[in-house]
Design a protein around this motif. Structure first.
Motif, short mmCIF file in Angstrom:
data_model
loop_
_atom_site.label_atom_id
_atom_site.label_comp_id
_atom_site.label_asym_id
_atom_site.label_seq_id
_atom_site.Cartn_x
_atom_site.Cartn_y
_atom_site.Cartn_z
N LYS A 1 16.91 -1.87 16.30
CA LYS A 1 16.05 -2.70 15.43
C LYS A 1 15.45 -1.84 14.31
O LYS A 1 14.98 -0.74 14.56
CB LYS A 1 14.93 -3.32 16.27
N LEU A 2 15.51 -2.37 13.12
CA LEU A 2 14.98 -1.63 11.96
C LEU A 2 13.49 -1.91 11.78
O LEU A 2 13.06 -3.06 11.80
CB LEU A 2 15.72 -2.05 10.69
N ILE A 3 12.71 -0.85 11.59
CA ILE A 3 11.28 -1.00 11.26
C ILE A 3 11.13 -0.80 9.75
O ILE A 3 11.49 0.26 9.22
CB ILE A 3 10.42 0.02 12.03
N ILE A 4 10.62 -1.82 9.08
CA ILE A 4 10.36 -1.72 7.64
C ILE A 4 8.85 -1.55 7.46
O ILE A 4 8.07 -2.42 7.86
CB ILE A 4 10.86 -2.98 6.90
N VAL A 5 8.45 -0.44 6.88
CA VAL A 5 7.03 -0.17 6.66
C VAL A 5 6.74 -0.30 5.16
O VAL A 5 7.40 0.34 4.34
CB VAL A 5 6.64 1.24 7.15
N ILE A 6 5.79 -1.16 4.84
CA ILE A 6 5.42 -1.41 3.44
C ILE A 6 4.08 -0.73 3.14
O ILE A 6 3.07 -1.03 3.78
CB ILE A 6 5.34 -2.94 3.17
N THR A 7 4.09 0.15 2.17
CA THR A 7 2.89 0.94 1.84
C THR A 7 2.58 0.89 0.35
O THR A 7 3.33 1.45 -0.46
CB THR A 7 3.08 2.42 2.28
N PRO A 8 1.48 0.22 -0.04
CA PRO A 8 1.03 0.34 -1.42
C PRO A 8 0.34 1.70 -1.58
O PRO A 8 -0.31 2.17 -0.65
CB PRO A 8 -0.01 -0.78 -1.58
N THR A 9 0.47 2.31 -2.73
CA THR A 9 -0.22 3.59 -2.95
C THR A 9 -0.55 3.73 -4.42
O THR A 9 0.05 3.06 -5.26
CB THR A 9 0.64 4.77 -2.43
N TYR A 10 -1.55 4.55 -4.71
CA TYR A 10 -1.93 4.76 -6.12
C TYR A 10 -2.58 6.12 -6.26
O TYR A 10 -2.96 6.74 -5.26
CB TYR A 10 -2.87 3.64 -6.60
N ARG A 11 -2.66 6.59 -7.51
CA ARG A 11 -3.24 7.90 -7.78
C ARG A 11 -4.70 7.93 -7.37
O ARG A 11 -5.51 7.18 -7.89
CB ARG A 11 -3.15 8.20 -9.28
N ARG A 12 -4.99 8.78 -6.41
CA ARG A 12 -6.38 9.09 -6.06
C ARG A 12 -6.33 10.49 -5.49
O ARG A 12 -5.29 10.93 -5.00
CB ARG A 12 -7.01 8.06 -5.11
N PRO A 13 -7.43 11.24 -5.54
CA PRO A 13 -7.39 12.65 -5.18
C PRO A 13 -6.84 12.92 -3.78
O PRO A 13 -6.24 13.97 -3.54
CB PRO A 13 -8.85 13.09 -5.30
N THR A 14 -7.04 12.01 -2.84
CA THR A 14 -6.58 12.23 -1.47
C THR A 14 -5.19 11.65 -1.22
O THR A 14 -4.69 11.74 -0.11
CB THR A 14 -7.55 11.54 -0.49
N ARG A 15 -4.55 11.09 -2.22
CA ARG A 15 -3.30 10.37 -1.99
C ARG A 15 -2.18 11.24 -1.41
O ARG A 15 -1.51 10.84 -0.46
CB ARG A 15 -2.83 9.66 -3.25
N MET A 16 -1.98 12.47 -1.99
CA MET A 16 -0.89 13.30 -1.45
C MET A 16 -1.17 13.72 -0.01
O MET A 16 -0.27 13.80 0.82
CB MET A 16 -0.64 14.52 -2.35
N ALA A 17 -2.44 13.97 0.28
CA ALA A 17 -2.82 14.31 1.66
C ALA A 17 -2.52 13.14 2.59
O ALA A 17 -1.92 13.29 3.66
CB ALA A 17 -4.30 14.68 1.71
N ASP A 18 -2.92 11.95 2.17
CA ASP A 18 -2.69 10.75 2.99
C ASP A 18 -1.21 10.48 3.20
O ASP A 18 -0.76 10.22 4.32
CB ASP A 18 -3.32 9.52 2.30
N MET A 19 -0.45 10.57 2.12
CA MET A 19 0.98 10.26 2.21
C MET A 19 1.72 11.35 3.01
O MET A 19 2.70 11.05 3.70
CB MET A 19 1.59 10.11 0.81
#
Ligand code: UGA
Ligand code: MN
Length: 251
Positions: A1-19
């Motif tokens: 079974k395929l799991i499709i994960v949908i993630t909105p993201t945007y520029r914020r100082p913690t974004r690279m850490a979060d991703m």
């Protein structure tokens, strides 16, 4: 079974850490396709490289929030749902079944959320989410295997009183409906989850609760952690809250 994960993201100082944290978790899960939608005019190279490094199958699109939509990922998830509907066949490959999960970039995920819960969803899976809705844990009151009510502090009368991180839907349901996130959700007092699930024709009886087979030693598999805007030297911060242009590329 395929799991499709949908993630909105945007520029914020913690974004690279979060991703990075999210990518590190998702890379432990097989048969997963990560659909990441940048809320911006263009995709960001740093994010693209991160996605490549995960080794996962992924799609990275950009869709700047359109007029009238809340700036909280609603529009990006709508774009992602349309993408999934248009490309489900290619995404599935040899697999026959799929499940769709909305995972925001700044939550914290136990890998077992994907391997034990999401992978086993047949129609509409639901589970506890911690640190959300003005309480420690939002969960379901499960009686004889069904959801009798919601153990939530905020707006418990919603048909589906659950955070975005607390449910996953079978790909069949997604493909057999056209429901997307609108610009408002009055029934959710502003929260979008119940509107989407109701618009998909789902009923409370459809809920498959996870994690309550052994209430005595149940665990939480997802936390609605919220990344805080770090404090920077104001002189070096531009209007968007970033360092100088060079540093912006790193974040
Ligand atoms: C909470 C819920 O957890 C969200 O799923 C829900 O969409 C949102 O409330 C809502 O009010 O509708 P919260 O943690 O407060 O979200 O907000 P963020 O984590 O800042 O944003 C949710 C997602 O949208 C994140 O993945 C974030 O990267 C993205 N986002 C946020 C954008 O794409 N653009 C923005 O301008 C803001
Ligand atoms: Mn969040």
């Amino acid at each position: 079974k395929l799991i499709i994960v949908i993630t909105p993201t945007y520029r914020r100082p913690t974004r690279m850490a979060d991703m990075t944290r999210m990518g590190n978790t998702l890379s432990h899960v097989k048969d997963l396709h990560w659909v990441v939608i940048e809320d911006g005019q263009a995709v960001v190279p740093q994010v693209e490289r991160l996605l490549q490094r995960t080794g996962l199958n992924y799609t990275y699109l950009n869709a700047k929030t359109a007029d009238g939509y809340p700036k909280r990922g609603w529009y990006q998830r709508t774009v992602a749902l349309r993408f999934v509907r248009a490309h489900a066949k290619e995404m599935l490959g040899n697999l026959t079944k799929g499940v769709v999960y909305f995972g925001d970039d700044d939550n914290s995920y136990d890998v077992r959320l994907f391997t034990e819960y999401i992978r086993n969803v047949k129609k509409l899976g639901m589970w506890a989410v911690a640190l959300v809705g003005g309480t420690a844990i939002e969960s379901q009151n499960v009686v004889n295997g069904s959801v009798a009510s919601y153990k939530v502090k905020w707006n418990p009368r919603r048909q589906f009183a659950v955070d975005m991180a607390g449910f996953a839907i079978s790909l069949d349901v997604v493909l057999n409906t056209t429901a997307v996130f609108g610009k408002t959700c009055p029934r959710g007092l502003g929260a979008p989850e119940t509107c989407l699930l109701e618009d998909m024709g789902l009923k409370k009886e459809d809920i498959e609760p996870f994690g309550y087979d052994k209430p005595s030693d149940r665990e939480v598999y997802v936390w609605h952690t919220k990344s805080q805007q770090p404090k920077f030297d104001k002189a070096k911060v531009d209007v968007n809250g970033f360092f100088a242009e060079n540093d912006r590329d790193v974040l």
